[in-house]
Design a protein around this motif. Structure first.
Motif, PDB file in Angstrom:
ATOM      1  N   GLU A  27      26.352  45.786   0.145  1.00 30.94           N
ATOM      2  CA  GLU A  27      27.416  46.584  -0.297  1.00 30.94           C
ATOM      3  C   GLU A  27      27.479  48.192   0.555  1.00 30.94           C
ATOM      4  O   GLU A  27      28.372  48.462   1.008  1.00 30.94           O
ATOM      5  CB  GLU A  27      27.827  46.661  -1.912  1.00 30.94           C
ATOM      6  CG  GLU A  27      26.414  47.572  -2.474  1.00 30.94           C
ATOM      7  CD  GLU A  27      27.041  47.719  -3.428  1.00 30.94           C
ATOM      8  OE1 GLU A  27      27.128  48.380  -4.063  1.00 30.94           O
ATOM      9  OE2 GLU A  27      26.591  46.323  -4.794  1.00 30.94           O
ATOM     10  N   GLU A  28      26.101  48.276   0.890  1.00 32.21           N
ATOM     11  CA  GLU A  28      26.673  49.542   1.682  1.00 32.21           C
ATOM     12  C   GLU A  28      24.808  49.080   2.608  1.00 32.21           C
ATOM     13  O   GLU A  28      23.468  49.258   1.953  1.00 32.21           O
ATOM     14  CB  GLU A  28      25.901  50.712   0.508  1.00 32.21           C
ATOM     15  CG  GLU A  28      25.859  51.807   1.669  1.00 32.21           C
ATOM     16  CD  GLU A  28      25.769  53.168   0.199  1.00 32.21           C
ATOM     17  OE1 GLU A  28      24.697  54.151  -0.036  1.00 32.21           O
ATOM     18  OE2 GLU A  28      26.116  53.005  -0.842  1.00 32.21           O
ATOM     19  N   LYS A  50      30.443  50.238   5.497  1.00 33.02           N
ATOM     20  CA  LYS A  50      29.222  49.941   4.772  1.00 33.02           C
ATOM     21  C   LYS A  50      27.877  50.914   4.909  1.00 33.02           C
ATOM     22  O   LYS A  50      27.510  51.609   4.396  1.00 33.02           O
ATOM     23  CB  LYS A  50      28.990  48.276   4.461  1.00 33.02           C
ATOM     24  CG  LYS A  50      29.387  47.377   3.988  1.00 33.02           C
ATOM     25  CD  LYS A  50      28.686  45.784   4.149  1.00 33.02           C
ATOM     26  CE  LYS A  50      29.673  44.778   3.555  1.00 33.02           C
ATOM     27  NZ  LYS A  50      28.682  43.513   3.670  1.00 33.02           N
TER      28      LYS A  50
END
Length: 417
Positions: A27-28, A50
């Motif tokens: 997600e990041e 992201k």
């Protein structure tokens, strides 16, 4: 999962971040660097929402550890041993599992040309390495060590070859990043820079630990030379290999082998050129006087020659691997070979070395994040990626166009083959 990439503005780190940013289970992706412009360039090239940029000097311990606290997994693509060990110390302190791509087995630090690595007072290098491993185990940290191309992918294939045999006697890893054959003709030493040239020269100059007769001994740099023809994927390329100090974990994790060495692959003529430079003293680090100034010959040589080794527009590189494990299967002499010939991604603009090294690290980081790699402490690639996990790892690389050919066959050559 949230993944933090140290060295994310360099070729290897940014390639790992590029790959991670395209994974559904990530997600990041945090990118750490000291310079704002470098961070912005990396983010623009990766092109993903992201990405999070962190301007942080790893030498500043407090800020770095606070940054680590906010992520699930780390990827360390740092330029030297000093910063790599510093990152490992902080990862242990914050319980951040991580993947490191450095050519070093942190449980057994190399004692040659230490690159600023400081061993704590009262400890031998081995005692320091064991203390790091024990602290990581106590903190529940998985530190996947040397997880790139070689070490990394290459270690996993050697481990795979050993696992496929009933017993293994000898293994040889032949690995290297080389320019395309066409590009090699345009540069000195038939070589172009695919990673740190200064670090490559270090490997040319220091003794290498190898297994001989079941014992760890030091071999002279660039010894045990071998000429061979790479025959896989429709290729028939004449290459040369010489012993260098890569993939050191196998000396300890597979110490029951009688013979093991890692050899660096180059185009014919490269090693003869290096021999001449060494004979002239141009690769020495001992200070000498030149026109009233004190210089180190190797540093001066790198400053002059490295610009001539940078790829020209349109030139590509290749990651080549030819690894062999010899032993027995079903009571008969047998061998397992693994071949790789991987070029760049010209559409995206990622070199072969950055693809194979960075993507290998990214895939392994996600395996740690999904808790598929469960071992704690300083873990070697050949111990972490085996069995069903090896198969999944190879499937991931195949989807990225990085294909390893595995061949098991009767052994007809002597044990050295």
């Amino acid at each position: 999962m949230r993944v933090l990439v140290f060295g994310g503005t360099g070729r290897i780190g940014s390639s790992a971040a590029w790959d991670l940013a395209r994974a559904e289970d990530v997600e990041e992706v945090g990118i750490v660097g000291k310079g704002e412009e470098g961070l912005k360039r990396a983010a623009a090239w990766i092109g993903s929402d992201k990405i999070r940029l962190h301007r942080q000097d790893i030498a500043e311990e407090g800020g770095t550890m606070r940054l680590m606290d906010g992520y699930d997994v780390g990827v360390f693509a740092l330029p030297d041993r000093r910063t790599s060990y510093r990152a490992l110390e902080m990862a242990i302190g914050t319980s951040l599992p991580a993947v490191d791509v450095l050519e070093e087995y942190h449980r057994r630090p190399d004692v040659h040309e230490t690159e600023g690595l400081a061993i704590p007072g009262g400890m031998t290098p081995d005692e320091y390495g064991d203390s790091l491993h024990e602290r990581a185990e106590e903190n529940g940290v998985t530190f996947l060590d040397g997880m790139g191309f070689a070490p990394g992918l290459s270690n996993a294939t050697i481990g795979r070859g050993i696992d496929l045999l009933d017993s293994a006697e000898a293994a040889t890893a032949r690995v290297g990043g080389i320019p395309s054959r066409e590009a090699a003709a345009n540069h000195p030493l038939r070589y172009t820079v695919t990673w740190s040239f200064a670090h490559a020269l270090r490997e040319y100059m220091i003794d290498a630990r190898v297994l001989r007769g079941g014992r760890i001994v030091e071999a002279p740099p660039l010894s045990d030379r071998e000429s061979f023809v790479f025959e896989a994927f429709g290729k028939a390329e004449a290459l040369e290999a010489a012993v260098t100090p890569g993939m050191p974990s196998l000396l300890y994790t597979r110490g029951d082998l009688a013979e093991f060495s890692e050899k660096t692959v180059r185009w014919p003529g490269h090693w003869a050129g290096i021999d001449a430079l060494k004979e002239c003293g141009l690769l020495d680090l001992e200070p000498t006087e030149f026109q009233g100034e004190i210089i180190r010959p190797r540093e001066f040589f790198v400053s002059v020659v490295e610009p001539k080794l940078r790829p020209l527009p349109g030139e590509g590189d290749v990651c080549v691997m030819y690894n062999s494990v010899l032993g027995e299967k079903g009571g008969e002499a047998a061998r397992v070979d693994h071949h790789l010939w991987a070029g760049p991604d010209e559409v995206v603009g990622i070199s072969a070395m950055a693809r194979v090294t960075g993507f290998s690290a990214a895939v392994a980081a996600r395996m740690i994040g999904r808790k598929e790699i469960k071992e704690k402490g300083i873990v070697a690639p050949e111990d972490a990626i085996r069995g069903a996990l090896y198969e999944r790892y190879m499937e991931e690389l195949n989807r990225r166009g990085i294909v390893v050919q595995e061949t098991a066959s009767p052994r007809t050559s002597p044990i050295q083959g």
